[in-house]
Design a protein around this motif. Structure first.
Motif, PDB file in Angstrom:
ATOM      1  N   THR A 127       0.837  -1.205   0.000  1.00 60.43           N
ATOM      2  CA  THR A 127       0.000   0.000   0.000  1.00 60.43           C
ATOM      3  C   THR A 127       0.874   1.258   0.000  1.00 60.43           C
ATOM      4  OG1 THR A 127      -1.648  -1.227   1.246  1.00 60.43           O
ATOM      5  CG2 THR A 127      -1.896   1.164   1.192  1.00 60.43           C
ATOM      6  N   LYS A 128       1.908   1.237   0.830  1.00 60.31           N
ATOM      7  CA  LYS A 128       2.820   2.373   0.930  1.00 60.31           C
ATOM      8  C   LYS A 128       3.552   2.587  -0.397  1.00 60.31           C
ATOM      9  CE  LYS A 128       6.504   3.614   3.940  1.00 60.31           C
ATOM     10  NZ  LYS A 128       7.467   3.034   4.877  1.00 60.31           N
ATOM     11  N   TRP A 129       4.006   1.471  -0.966  1.00 60.36           N
ATOM     12  CA  TRP A 129       4.742   1.551  -2.227  1.00 60.36           C
ATOM     13  C   TRP A 129       3.850   2.044  -3.368  1.00 60.36           C
ATOM     14  CZ3 TRP A 129       3.933  -1.065  -6.838  1.00 60.36           C
ATOM     15  CH2 TRP A 129       4.926  -0.892  -7.799  1.00 60.36           C
ATOM     16  N   LEU A 130       2.593   1.557  -3.390  1.00 57.87           N
ATOM     17  CA  LEU A 130       1.659   1.966  -4.447  1.00 57.87           C
ATOM     18  C   LEU A 130       1.471   3.481  -4.451  1.00 57.87           C
ATOM     19  CD1 LEU A 130      -1.092  -0.808  -4.339  1.00 57.87           C
ATOM     20  CD2 LEU A 130       0.321  -0.218  -6.310  1.00 57.87           C
ATOM     21  N   ALA A 131       1.378   4.061  -3.244  1.00 59.20           N
ATOM     22  CA  ALA A 131       1.188   5.508  -3.132  1.00 59.20           C
ATOM     23  C   ALA A 131       2.394   6.242  -3.720  1.00 59.20           C
ATOM     24  CB  ALA A 131       0.975   5.894  -1.677  1.00 59.20           C
ATOM     25  N   LEU A 132       3.579   5.780  -3.346  1.00 61.07           N
ATOM     26  CA  LEU A 132       4.814   6.413  -3.823  1.00 61.07           C
ATOM     27  C   LEU A 132       4.985   6.234  -5.335  1.00 61.07           C
ATOM     28  CD1 LEU A 132       7.955   7.353  -2.995  1.00 61.07           C
ATOM     29  CD2 LEU A 132       8.351   4.953  -3.505  1.00 61.07           C
ATOM     30  N   ALA A 133       4.862   4.977  -5.776  1.00 58.22           N
ATOM     31  CA  ALA A 133       5.145   4.651  -7.172  1.00 58.22           C
ATOM     32  C   ALA A 133       4.136   5.293  -8.123  1.00 58.22           C
ATOM     33  CB  ALA A 133       5.176   3.141  -7.369  1.00 58.22           C
ATOM     34  N   SER A 134       2.854   5.281  -7.742  1.00 56.10           N
ATOM     35  CA  SER A 134       1.861   5.843  -8.660  1.00 56.10           C
ATOM     36  C   SER A 134       2.016   7.355  -8.764  1.00 56.10           C
ATOM     37  CB  SER A 134       0.445   5.463  -8.212  1.00 56.10           C
ATOM     38  OG  SER A 134       0.182   6.000  -6.943  1.00 56.10           O
ATOM     39  N   SER A 135       2.353   8.010  -7.627  1.00 63.38           N
ATOM     40  CA  SER A 135       2.507   9.466  -7.689  1.00 63.38           C
ATOM     41  C   SER A 135       3.682   9.839  -8.595  1.00 63.38           C
ATOM     42  CB  SER A 135       2.701  10.046  -6.290  1.00 63.38           C
ATOM     43  OG  SER A 135       3.956   9.668  -5.791  1.00 63.38           O
ATOM     44  N   LYS A 136       4.645   8.933  -8.736  1.00 60.81           N
ATOM     45  CA  LYS A 136       5.806   9.230  -9.584  1.00 60.81           C
ATOM     46  C   LYS A 136       5.564   8.923 -11.060  1.00 60.81           C
ATOM     47  CE  LYS A 136       9.694   8.876  -6.445  1.00 60.81           C
ATOM     48  NZ  LYS A 136      10.932   8.146  -6.149  1.00 60.81           N
ATOM     49  N   SER A 137       4.526   8.161 -11.375  1.00 63.19           N
ATOM     50  CA  SER A 137       4.350   7.810 -12.790  1.00 63.19           C
ATOM     51  C   SER A 137       2.922   8.020 -13.297  1.00 63.19           C
ATOM     52  CB  SER A 137       4.792   6.365 -13.031  1.00 63.19           C
ATOM     53  OG  SER A 137       4.119   5.491 -12.149  1.00 63.19           O
ATOM     54  N   VAL A 138       2.013   7.141 -12.901  1.00 63.47           N
ATOM     55  CA  VAL A 138       0.678   7.175 -13.512  1.00 63.47           C
ATOM     56  C   VAL A 138      -0.287   8.120 -12.789  1.00 63.47           C
ATOM     57  CG1 VAL A 138       0.910   4.841 -14.452  1.00 63.47           C
ATOM     58  CG2 VAL A 138      -0.131   5.155 -12.201  1.00 63.47           C
ATOM     59  N   GLY A 139       0.145   8.660 -11.649  1.00 67.08           N
ATOM     60  CA  GLY A 139      -0.699   9.580 -10.885  1.00 67.08           C
ATOM     61  C   GLY A 139      -1.318   8.912  -9.668  1.00 67.08           C
ATOM     62  N   GLY A 140      -1.248   9.589  -8.500  1.00 66.02           N
ATOM     63  CA  GLY A 140      -1.697   9.022  -7.226  1.00 66.02           C
ATOM     64  C   GLY A 140      -3.193   8.745  -7.159  1.00 66.02           C
ATOM     65  N   GLY A 141      -3.929   9.259  -8.131  1.00 70.11           N
ATOM     66  CA  GLY A 141      -5.384   9.090  -8.134  1.00 70.11           C
ATOM     67  C   GLY A 141      -5.855   7.645  -8.240  1.00 70.11           C
ATOM     68  N   VAL A 142      -4.972   6.761  -8.710  1.00 70.63           N
ATOM     69  CA  VAL A 142      -5.377   5.368  -8.905  1.00 70.63           C
ATOM     70  C   VAL A 142      -5.631   4.650  -7.577  1.00 70.63           C
ATOM     71  CG1 VAL A 142      -4.170   5.071 -11.108  1.00 70.63           C
ATOM     72  CG2 VAL A 142      -2.991   4.504  -8.989  1.00 70.63           C
ATOM     73  N   ILE A 143      -4.970   5.130  -6.504  1.00 69.59           N
ATOM     74  CA  ILE A 143      -4.981   4.441  -5.207  1.00 69.59           C
ATOM     75  C   ILE A 143      -6.384   4.107  -4.708  1.00 69.59           C
ATOM     76  CG2 ILE A 143      -4.381   4.714  -2.757  1.00 69.59           C
ATOM     77  CD1 ILE A 143      -2.024   4.091  -4.531  1.00 69.59           C
ATOM     78  N   LYS A 144      -7.280   5.086  -4.805  1.00 72.14           N
ATOM     79  CA  LYS A 144      -8.609   4.883  -4.214  1.00 72.14           C
ATOM     80  C   LYS A 144      -9.415   3.792  -4.933  1.00 72.14           C
ATOM     81  CE  LYS A 144     -10.825   8.718  -6.693  1.00 72.14           C
ATOM     82  NZ  LYS A 144      -9.818   8.752  -7.765  1.00 72.14           N
ATOM     83  N   ASP A 145      -9.037   3.469  -6.150  1.00 69.48           N
ATOM     84  CA  ASP A 145      -9.763   2.430  -6.899  1.00 69.48           C
ATOM     85  C   ASP A 145      -9.058   1.085  -6.926  1.00 69.48           C
ATOM     86  OD1 ASP A 145     -11.866   4.170  -7.573  1.00 69.48           O
ATOM     87  OD2 ASP A 145     -10.622   5.048  -9.151  1.00 69.48           O
ATOM     88  N   ILE A 146      -8.002   0.975  -6.114  1.00 70.37           N
ATOM     89  CA  ILE A 146      -7.233  -0.272  -6.083  1.00 70.37           C
ATOM     90  C   ILE A 146      -7.728  -1.177  -4.964  1.00 70.37           C
ATOM     91  CG2 ILE A 146      -4.982  -1.188  -5.353  1.00 70.37           C
ATOM     92  CD1 ILE A 146      -3.660   0.818  -7.211  1.00 70.37           C
ATOM     93  N   THR A 147      -7.938  -2.453  -5.275  1.00 70.83           N
ATOM     94  CA  THR A 147      -8.281  -3.429  -4.242  1.00 70.83           C
ATOM     95  C   THR A 147      -7.201  -4.495  -4.197  1.00 70.83           C
ATOM     96  OG1 THR A 147     -10.558  -3.079  -4.958  1.00 70.83           O
ATOM     97  CG2 THR A 147     -10.173  -4.847  -3.350  1.00 70.83           C
ATOM     98  N   LEU A 148      -6.560  -4.638  -3.023  1.00 72.45           N
ATOM     99  CA  LEU A 148      -5.508  -5.636  -2.870  1.00 72.45           C
ATOM    100  C   LEU A 148      -6.113  -6.997  -2.591  1.00 72.45           C
ATOM    101  CD1 LEU A 148      -2.681  -4.153  -0.602  1.00 72.45           C
ATOM    102  CD2 LEU A 148      -2.765  -4.294  -3.079  1.00 72.45           C
ATOM    103  N   GLU A 149      -5.544  -8.029  -3.227  1.00 68.09           N
ATOM    104  CA  GLU A 149      -5.952  -9.392  -2.896  1.00 68.09           C
ATOM    105  C   GLU A 149      -5.038  -9.923  -1.792  1.00 68.09           C
ATOM    106  OE1 GLU A 149      -6.061 -11.757  -6.452  1.00 68.09           O
ATOM    107  OE2 GLU A 149      -7.539 -10.454  -7.410  1.00 68.09           O
ATOM    108  N   GLU A 150      -5.355 -11.107  -1.259  1.00 67.81           N
ATOM    109  CA  GLU A 150      -4.529 -11.698  -0.200  1.00 67.81           C
ATOM    110  C   GLU A 150      -3.139 -12.047  -0.760  1.00 67.81           C
ATOM    111  OE1 GLU A 150      -4.414 -12.129   3.422  1.00 67.81           O
ATOM    112  OE2 GLU A 150      -6.022 -10.851   2.677  1.00 67.81           O
ATOM    113  N   PRO A 151      -2.072 -11.618  -0.080  1.00 64.83           N
ATOM    114  CA  PRO A 151      -0.719 -11.954  -0.543  1.00 64.83           C
ATOM    115  C   PRO A 151      -0.459 -13.458  -0.445  1.00 64.83           C
ATOM    116  CG  PRO A 151      -0.666 -10.202   1.103  1.00 64.83           C
ATOM    117  CD  PRO A 151      -2.050 -10.760   1.106  1.00 64.83           C
TER     118      PRO A 151
END
Ligand SMILES: [Zn+2]
Length: 351
Positions: free
Chosen positions: A64-88
């Protein structure tokens, strides 16, 4: 793991008598019930395990932490709210830790300056000492982020293998023996050295590596994979249970990202067009001003070259807008982004 066309046979453990399937390509196998590890058709071997630092919860937190960082650097942080993580999911990847003595030699040239001032500098060196190389023990090693996984391993948290340490997660069997492992150690090290050397020089004319392996230790290492969904797509993030680090992740290409690539592409195209347009005027000026200097003729040639470069780069960058996902590393940098302007220009300009 890609689905293999190899047959699977039912097998009975020599130690605990439990039945379990054995892959046709398995060279070293581990009983999922008691941990008995043996060379198929041979005897037991002692082996090691790299401790797993993570659990499903801590993997999710890290991702979750990485997704926030990585998306803000490339595709835009807006994607986070629509992401659903599955069980690792955790899997134990078989590897060989190969150690020994190495000797290497390389010889090449580096070009400095250009035109008449160009100089070719000879670069030559030899090296020797001890090496440690981690080698994946699967033949079909298309596991996502596996190169990053192997590269980040070390033996600080290593202990004797016991089935209790695997936390009930699948333990993959080895598809190579220690002789293959030594060969792979050589190839892996040779490839890595080559990449490093080519960064330092323009032409590598001779490169030799001699490995004398003295130990080859069979080891299992913890690899986590998390899938997540965004809109209708599924994406992956690989995490190392050995270091706790994110190894590699995929991010969905968003409209915003696509738009950015479109605009960059159009900008390059316009730049290219403008340069081509000034060319006739430039030639006119050159004809009128009857300068004796021969160097001035280089100017239109440079303009043509740069305009052409921009034109090709615009097409490459456009390619980036047509993708479905991007691969991003630990620091949130797009991996080998061959669609970025700098990469495009580097590629067209020949380094
Ligand atoms: Zn057993």
């Amino acid at each position: 793991m890609p689905t293999k066309s190899t047959t699977v046979t039912q097998f009975r453990c020599e130690k605990c008598n439990a039945p379990y399937p054995l892959g046709a390509d398995d060279v070293i196998a581990t009983c999922p019930y008691c941990g008995y590890t043996f060379v198929v058709g041979g005897s037991e071997i002692k082996h090691l395990i790299i401790q797993n630092k993570l659990n499903p919860k801590s993997v999710k937190t890290a991702v979750t932490k990485w997704l926030a960082l990585a998306s803000s650097k490339s595709v835009g942080g807006g994607v986070i709210k629509d992401i659903t993580l599955e069980e690792p999911t955790l899997r134990w990847i078989p590897i060989f830790r190969v150690t020994g003595q190495f000797e290497s030699y390389h010889f090449g040239v580096k070009k400095e300056g250009s035109g008449d001032n160009a100089r070719h500098i000879r670069i030559e060196d030899r090296d020797s000492g001890e090496f440690t190389e981690w080698v994946i023990a699967r033949r079909h090693a298309a596991t996502f982020g596996i190169d990053e996984f192997i590269r980040t391993l070390d033996d600080r948290k290593i202990k004797n293998f016991e089935i209790a340490h695997t936390e009930g997660a699948p333990v993959l069997n080895s598809e190579i023996d220690d002789r293959d492992a030594a060969k792979r150690a050589h190839t892996t090290r040779m490839d890595r050295e080559r990449v490093e050397l080519l960064e330092k020089m323009d032409k590598l004319l001779d490169h030799r590596l001699n490995l004398n392996p003295d130990t080859s230790t069979y080891t299992h290492a913890p690899y986590w994979l998390v899938r997540f969904t965004y809109q209708k797509g599924t994406f992956r993030v690989a995490v190392s249970g050995a270091t706790g680090e994110i190894l590699l992740g995929e991010l969905p290409v968003t409209k915003r990202y696509r738009l950015k690539k479109w605009f960059t592409s159009i900008f390059l195209l316009i730049g290219s067009g403008l340069l081509f347009q000034v060319l006739p005027y430039m030639l006119l000026v050159l004809f009128q001003g009857s300068s004796d200097s021969g160097d001035i003729w280089a100017i239109p040639l440079i303009i043509i070259a740069v305009a052409g470069l921009f034109w090709v780069a615009s097409i490459i960058v456009l390619g980036g807008a047509l993708r479905y996902e991007v691969e991003v590393d630990t620091e949130g940098k797009e991996r080998g982004d061959r669609f970025s302007i700098t990469e495009a220009i580097k590629k067209v300009g020949g380094k």
